[in-house]
Design a protein around this motif. Structure first.
Motif, PDB file in Angstrom:
ATOM      1  N   ASP A 168      20.393   9.362-105.633  1.00 32.91           N
ATOM      2  CA  ASP A 168      19.486   9.828-104.581  1.00 32.91           C
ATOM      3  C   ASP A 168      18.311  10.642-105.097  1.00 32.91           C
ATOM      4  N   CYS A 188      24.076  13.816-103.818  1.00 29.39           N
ATOM      5  CA  CYS A 188      25.095  12.787-103.606  1.00 29.39           C
ATOM      6  C   CYS A 188      26.468  13.422-103.387  1.00 29.39           C
ATOM      7  N   GLY A 193      12.484  11.646-103.826  1.00 32.45           N
ATOM      8  CA  GLY A 193      13.658  11.827-104.669  1.00 32.45           C
ATOM      9  C   GLY A 193      13.200  11.702-106.114  1.00 32.45           C
TER      10      GLY A 193
END
Length: 813
Positions: free
Chosen positions: A314, A330, A796
């Motif tokens: 992520d 995550c 991200g």
């Protein structure tokens, strides 16, 4: 005057003694051609021949010396020479060696009009302390590597000339290795494969015809190691930052009964990772057993691995970079009573892959050989993840009631699983005589597999949930066949022409249900894909070599590429993309002598219908990859090396490029109102824009210092600014970075064994805080119809580790 004369005589005497201790010469094959990269060893001193096959040892003691010369595919020569020595050492090709003939038909040679780089076994071994293949290749031209965990171990990726891994063909011993479904290469499935490689070749651009996935920007050809002529073994261990530990054991039988040999390896790589909880636990093996005859060689090769890696997919949110650079979202489950965040311990990716190859070669005559290979790969795995506040009906689960309250959403744990098979055959008939060399070859490969998802736990669930509740399943089948004919002909003295024709046929079917809910059918998205592609990929070029120091080439190639599984699952029958086409123009020049190597490559890669993300959504809200009519990559690659002193060498390369989409149109989600309701997609016509993740400048530098058994390498890599999306907006870009690494190694002679090698890698020496990869989601928000929409961006980021080190020891016996 006497003092001056005496000093001159003394100096002359010293110089005379120095000259008498020099051992130098040239290593050539049986035809007299130089063999660059051959290993030459005198006692504890060793070096590789330069581009002209030359070597030189300046201080050799004694009146005689024993020289050992070896090169891949040739018999090793050991001979005693008088000191001083200046002569030619000739190596003979060995018929028992698998050599590169198993991959010859898919590799470029010194007469191929393409841009390529060879990396030998010794070069790979110098930095092989646990990092995956992409990081070991990061010093090659136009190459950019990145990793989820920030250390180059686990999930690692790469781009060549800005082209991502799903567009780059990878073969191992001429056998296709790309995942046939998504077309990428997952190095995490074969950890420490580098320890069993004889060498690699990277062809930039389309390159020569090869088996398997489309070479749509580059191809990488790996060759597993040749047999060890004598019984031997090796133990390796490396340990370093982030609790990284690599252990490798190798053993070889040597040649038995003059025909048989067995070689094997076992490896383990573990690390906690730079990013929080981004741990890896990987195991791998390699085994080969072969019969090596005078005219026939048959070799069975099997290799594989198993991996368990914690998710770091992520990325790090933008607001965490300054305060918690290693934050990993995550597996987040919520907070405990004290406000401490909780993370799911088994938020992991798990996969096991085994590869089997049966390779054979038969020599009908010195000019004609046939090589063939059979292969089979089995893969099984899943990834498990904790999902918060999920709508139960989208997982085929019934809402449940607790104390009179009906819950339509809940936290749950799901597993997305896959099992797949890949098998096929490849062949090549090779002719090489006088002015012409030609290869007629091809292959047929089939991929088949299943994808399915299961819910294994639901928070506070009351109902008839089975231990594993399946909520989607799909089945895929893909056939990929190709046939090619290529030839290199000496049309005039010093002038060669090259032709390469390939036909490739692909059939692809995908049926079942996808992992996304479709409101239109009140169920999981239905998949029904049945596609056929016929591709003709011609290539042509010429190479001119006026003398032994200069050469120039020019070439043109066409490549086609079919869509991937994701391109279909993220779309519908109305929005499915078509294939992409690449027209690749290349030209290059190289100069080399015993002191200097310099080269320049020019390229223009014109794309028709290249698949990119535009922001457009499908009917169920998934991002579509769309064909765009025109885009291109153009650039210049400068490559050079110089050895001004016997103990110093400098190698460098620089790529300057322009990568553009013509007439790009962006689609951006727009939300409105207090509840942020989705309203529409805003369309922005942006004209010509940069292609994402395609830096306009990349550069590498390597200074190598050698003194006896000690070697130091100072590496530098610069990657220019990269745009995260295709809009060319600086707000959605990554800053360029310069990273420096230092490698120190020493070979310790030990009586009774071959030796002990010590290596220390000091990575990111100056603790550069840099980011090599990222994703972004951009959207507008309009509070009310009278106000102007305001643009927002979610990010991200994938930060890479600051200063870190690895230390390794290898015991060879």
């Amino acid at each position: 005057m006497r003092k001056i004369l005496l000093a001159a005589l003394v100096q002359l005497f010293v110089l005379s003694l120095s000259a008498q201790s020099v051992v130098k010469g040239r290593v050539v094959d049986e035809t007299g051609l130089p063999l660059p990269g051959a290993s030459v060893v005198i006692g504890t001193q060793g070096q590789s021949t330069d581009a002209n096959g030359l070597f030189k040892f300046n201080s050799v003691s004694g009146k005689s010396a024993k020289i050992k010369v070896s090169f891949v595919g040739f018999s090793t020569v050991e001979q005693a020479v008088k000191v001083p020595f200046n002569g030619e050492i000739k190596l003979q090709k060995t018929s028992r060696q698998m050599d590169e003939v198993t991959v010859l038909s898919t590799r470029a040679t010194d007469k191929s009009p393409v841009a390529y780089t060879n990396i030998d076994k010794e070069t790979l071994a110098k930095s092989n302390l646990g990092q995956d293949v992409p990081y070991l290749l990061s010093q090659t031209p136009s190459f950019v590597a990145t990793s989820d965990g920030g250390t180059g171990i686990g999930y690692t990726y790469f781009r060549i000339r800005g082209t991502d891994g799903s567009r780059i063909n990878v073969t191992i011993n001429g056998i296709p290795y790309n995942d046939a479904d998504e077309q990428g290469t997952f190095w995490v499935d074969v950890p420490d494969l580098t320890s069993s490689l004889e060498g690699m070749q990277i062809q930039r651009g389309v390159g020569t015809s090869t088996n398997g996935a489309a070479a749509f920007g580059a191809n990488i050809n790996l060759q597993t190691e040749n047999y060890a002529p004598k019984a031997s073994g090796e133990l390796n261990m490396a340990y370093g930052s982030f609790n990284t530990l690599k252990m490798t054991a190798k053993a070889s039988s040597g040649l038995l009964n003059n025909h048989w040999a067995i070689d094997t390896r076992l490896s383990s790589v573990t690390s906690d990772g730079y990013i929080d909880r981004a741990s890896v636990n990987m195991k791998s093996y390699f085994l080969q057993a072969g019969y090596y005859g005078e005219k026939t060689t048959v070799k069975f090769v099997t290799f594989g691995g198993t991996e368990k890696t914690y998710h770091a997919w992520d990325g790090v949110p933008k607001d965490s970079l300054a305060t918690h650079r290693t934050y990993n979202p995550c597996g987040f489950m919520g907070y405990d009573a004290n406000g401490t965040p909780l993370y799911y311990k088994n938020q992991t990716d798990n996969y096991t892959q085994t590869n089997y190859q049966l390779l054979g070669i038969h020599s009908f005559s010195p000019a004609l050989t046939l090589n063939a290979g059979l292969h089979y790969t089995r893969g099984d795995g899943y990834y498990e993840e904790y999902k918060q506040d999920q709508t139960l009906t989208k997982y085929s689960l019934i809402p449940f009631t607790v104390n009179g309250t009906t819950y339509k959403k809940s936290d749950l744990v799901r597993q997305k699983k896959m099992g797949n098979d890949f098998a096929g055959a490849v062949f090549s008939l090779n002719y090489n005589k006088e002015k012409i060399s030609a290869q007629f070859g091809g292959g047929v490969n089939r991929y088949w597999g299943n994808h399915w998802g299961e819910v294994i736990w639901v928070k506070n669930y009351f109902g008839s949930l089975l231990p594993n509740s399946e909520y989607y399943r799909s089945k895929v089948s893909k056939w990929d066949a190709n046939i090619y004919l290529k030839a290199n002909y000496e049309l005039l003295p010093k002038f060669n022409v090259y032709g390469d024709l390939q036909y490739r046929r692909v059939t692809y079917s995908l049926n079942g249900t996808n992992d996304e809910w479709d409101d239109a059918v009140n169920g999981m998205q239905i998949l029904s894909v049945d596609k056929k592609f016929n591709f003709f990929n011609p290539k042509a070029g010429a190479l001119y070599r006026p003398d032994k120091n200069n050469e120039a080439f020019a070439s043109f190639a066409v490549a086609h590429r079919e869509p991937t599984r994701t391109n279909y699952t993220d779309g519908s029958a109305e929005t499915w993309p078509t294939n992409e086409t690449l027209y690749d123009y290349e030209a290059g020049y190289k100069f080399h002598n015993s002191l200097l190597t310099a080269g320049v490559n020019l390229y223009y890669m014109y794309y028709h219908n290249q698949l990119i993300l535009t922001g457009k959504l499908n009917d169920i809200g998934e991002a579509l990859t769309s064909n765009i009519p025109v885009s291109y990559r153009s650039g210049i690659e400068l490559i050079g090396g110089i050895k001004p002193l016997s103990w110093l060498r400098w190698d460098a390369n620089v790529t300057m490029s322009r990568n553009r989409i013509k007439n790009f149109t962006e689609y951006v989600d727009t939300y409105s109102g207090d509840n942020w309701d989705w309203a529409e997609q805003t369309v922005n016509h942006l004209g010509n824009t940069p292609i994402s993740f395609s830096p306009s400048v990349t550069a590498n530098s390597l200074f190598t210092f050698t003194k006896g058994n000690f070697e130091a390498g100072f590496q530098s890599q610069y990657v220019g600014k990269q745009y995260i999306d295709n809009t060319g907006n600086d707000a959605r870009s990554l800053t360029g970075y310069l990273v420096n690494n230092l490698r120190l190694s020493y070979s310790l002679p030990v009586k009774g064994i071959k030796g002990i090698d010590l290596t220390l890698l000091l990575n990111n020496l100056f603790n550069k805080q840099y980011i090599s990869n990222a994703w972004t989601y951009s959207y507008y928000y309009q509070a009310d119809p009278a106000s102007q929409p305001e643009r927002y961006n979610d990010f991200g980021y994938y930060p890479q580790a600051g200063f870190n080190c690895l230390a390794g020891v290898a015991i060879r016996f």
